[in-house]
Write an enzyme that holds these catalytic residues in place. Structure first.
Site, mmCIF file in Angstrom:
data_model
loop_
_atom_site.group_PDB
_atom_site.id
_atom_site.type_symbol
_atom_site.label_atom_id
_atom_site.label_comp_id
_atom_site.label_asym_id
_atom_site.label_seq_id
_atom_site.Cartn_x
_atom_site.Cartn_y
_atom_site.Cartn_z
ATOM 1 N N ASP A 336 11.869 -4.911 -9.708
ATOM 2 C CA ASP A 336 11.090 -4.235 -10.737
ATOM 3 C C ASP A 336 11.724 -4.611 -12.082
ATOM 4 O O ASP A 336 12.899 -4.988 -12.133
ATOM 5 C CB ASP A 336 11.133 -2.720 -10.513
ATOM 6 N N ASP A 539 7.651 2.415 -7.590
ATOM 7 C CA ASP A 539 8.296 1.439 -6.720
ATOM 8 C C ASP A 539 8.442 1.945 -5.287
ATOM 9 O O ASP A 539 8.781 1.166 -4.390
ATOM 10 C CB ASP A 539 9.695 1.104 -7.263
#
Length: 637
Positions: A336, A539
């Protein structure tokens, strides 16, 4: 009244204690079993044989109840014997031939593994609960001008709801009235709030920062993007890994072979070799003891626990040996952007003003006006100004917040505007210093324009900067032959700039949670073993989908619960350290497995040819167990 409160508190404490006992019941039972084994051993050494047998018997019942129950239930449900039943038979066999200690230790080791399985299951339930808490339970519905609070589950498509500043959006919809800034970190993972106006889409779970907005519901609460995140986490965690499926298949075969051979040993030697019935039964019981997978279990668990302890001392938390084992097989890692490769907060990188003006004066006035806002960009500008200028902030005469555009203020008969290009005039903003702002935007930076009396006098560029250790971490991973890719919800230009700066092999921009999961599945098809590194609620599905999920320590609670590994200090180079630790652990486990299987085979053959008696069989079996444990403990260094 005080008595009633005291009673209620006592009842609450008792309920809390009971809940803890239920959650940790198997662990308590295993520890109690271990204590009873120690007591039984001391009693046996002291000559109190009857008392020692009673202590061992209690250790059998307390420690083995949960696993025996599970084994029996699974056997009935699947109509196939399993390792749990083999452990029970081996323990009973040990007791039958008078070796209570060995049987009790076998039960103790297996009960500890059951306690760890239960702990993992409780963690999974907790993470789903954490996700659910982020979505509001009630919404303020407007019907014919009348406001009414209703449960979110009762919302229907077309309903109009009022969302005030500081509140979370209860369901997906579109804005029909008002303008605001939304914190969409729960969905996109990006720290910079997004300006939202008429007819723009909003998502459940996101936070309304300043303006009041009226939202028309476009999806039922059960079908929102946020609910899909929860479903993706549940789905990914319910899928069994190939290694788990292999173990389950191996388990049934191993049990059948061992039990079949033990049964044959109880009869065939008597008829074929002329052994007495006593000798035949004696050898069959020895076989049941030495063939039990006690050494095999000890080959993995102590090594895993030692490696986990080693990692914990270095700020790397593993949620089980299986995740640590998988690390050494990784061929690709997805990252990420926000809070992982970058710091997660915008920082001022450039301040440009027209030549006839003082940079310090323009910056001071801008920061003084922005100090009245809690917008992350405003906070970053104020922080930068205070750190770079040794001058106190001034007090504007009036300030007006223009939702979705910026701030307007009066100071010394001048009108100041600070905000987006459209707020100060797009054509003039784009022409400022020969297009300097466009160049800054192409570098992935957010540009704030400063206007004084209808003249754009300066720009401030901000960026979520790449962590200092990111490049080092990525380079180390690439040297190991690991493919690196960044998955971000940010724009193409920003993603490209960050990807270049952080040295990753590739990137995918504008990734919502569903897209991240899709990209992870593609990577798994191509590279087989893939890890995901992230820190946000968005996430969580990707962390659960990856073979190994790695969360940053200061990330959201959901990411930490979903991930298999947590880096407590947000130190990316520790991923390479964790992979090296995984390599060491896997080497030691292979050594232990080969050694323990070899010892078991030698003992089985020696027993068949009557070369060893029960004491030597037990010494060989338990000795091999002790040796593999000591070998595993080397990982504590």
């Amino acid at each position: 009244m005080e008595l009633g409160i005291g009673t209620a508190n006592t009842q609450a404490s008792e309920e809390s204690l009971m809940d803890k006992v239920k959650i940790h019941g198997e662990l308590i039972a295993a520890i109690t079993s271990g204590v009873l084994i120690g007591i039984g051993w001391l009693l046996e050494k002291g000559g109190f044989s009857t008392a020692s047998v009673i202590s061992f018997l209690f250790a059998f019942v307390i420690g083995g109840f949960a696993k025996a129950k599970e084994g029996i239930e699974d056997t009935i449900a699947n109509k196939e014997l399993n390792v749990e039943m083999l452990m029970v038979f081996a323990a009973i066999g040990s007791a039958v031939i008078g070796y209570w200690t060995e049987g009790a230790i076998l039960i103790f080791i297996f009960s500890m593994s059951g306690a760890l399985e239960t702990y993992t299951m409780n963690k999974s339930r907790k993470e789903i609960s954490s996700l659910m808490e982020l979505q509001p339970e009630e919404a303020l519905v407007i019907t014919d001008g009348v406001e009414k609070i209703v449960p979110v589950s009762n919302l229907r498509i077309g309903d109009l709801i009022l969302v005030k500043p500081g509140e979370r959006i209860p369901s997906d919809g579109r804005i029909v009235k008002g303008q605001t800034h939304l914190d969409e970190a729960a969905i996109t993972g990006e720290s910079i709030p997004v300006s939202k106006g008429l007819d723009e889409e909003v998502f459940a779970g996101t936070v309304n920062l300043n303006g009041s907005i009226t939202v028309e519901i476009t999806k039922p609460s059960t079908d929102t993007l946020f609910q899909k995140i929860i479903q993706l986490v549940q789905s990914a965690q319910s899928e069994k890994s190939p290694s788990q499926l292999f173990i389950e298949k191996f388990e049934g075969t191993y049990v059948k072979i061992v039990l079949a051979v033990v049964v044959l040993m109880m009869f065939l030697p008597h008829f074929l070799l002329g052994w007495s019935w006593t000798e035949t039964f004696y050898r069959a019981m020895i076989l049941l003891v030495v063939a039990s997978p006690c050494a095999l279990v000890a080959s993995i668990m102590p090594a895993s626990l030692s490696a986990i302890s080693n990692g914990a001392r270095h700020g790397i938390l593993f949620k089980g040996g299986v995740h640590l084992e998988n690390l050494s097989h990784l061929r690709a890692i997805a990252f990420d952007k926000t809070g992982t490769l970058t710091k997660g907060k915008p920082e001022v990188t450039d301040v440009l003003v027209k030549d006839h003006l003082s940079v310090e004066d323009v910056l001071l006035t801008t920061a003084s006006i922005e100090s009245h806002s809690n917008h992350p960009l405003a906070v970053a500008i104020v922080k930068y100004t205070k750190e770079s200028l040794d001058r106190p902030l001034i007090q504007p005469e009036s300030i007006e917040d223009i939702a979705g555009f910026g701030v307007k203020a009066h100071y010394h008969h001048d009108i100041w505007k600070i905000g987006k290009a459209d707020f100060v005039g797009r054509s003039e903003a784009e022409a400022f210093l020969n297009g300097a702002a466009k160049k800054l935007a192409n570098e992935g930076k957010t540009v704030v324009y400063i206007q004084k009396n209808d003249e754009v006098v300066g720009v401030i560029a901000l960026k979520d900067v790449v962590r200092e250790e990111t490049k080092k971490a990525i380079d180390i991973l690439k040297k190991r032959g690991i493919y690196t890719i960044m998955l971000t919800g940010d724009s193409e230009s920003t993603a490209q700039a960050i990807a270049t700066e952080s040295h990753v092999d590739a990137y995918v921009a504008e990734c919502l949670p569903e897209r991240k999961v899709e990209e992870l599945k593609k990577l798994k098809e191509k590279f087989s073993q893939v890890a995901m590194v992230g820190d946000g609620v968005n996430d969580a599905p990707a962390l659960a989908t990856a073979n190994v999920g790695i969360a940053m320590g200061d990330g959201s609670g959901v990411a930490l619960e979903t991930a298999d590994i947590v880096l407590m200090k947000n130190d990316l180079p520790r991923i390479a350290e964790a992979i090296k630790l995984s390599d060491r652990m896997n080497r030691i486990i292979k050594q232990n497995v080969i050694f323990s299987i070899s010892v078991i085979m030698v003992l089985i053959v020696s027993n068949f040819f009557q070369f060893i008696d029960l004491p030597f069989g037990v010494i060989g079996h338990e000795g091999s167990t002790i040796l593999v444990i000591l070998n595993g403990l080397r990982l504590l260094k």
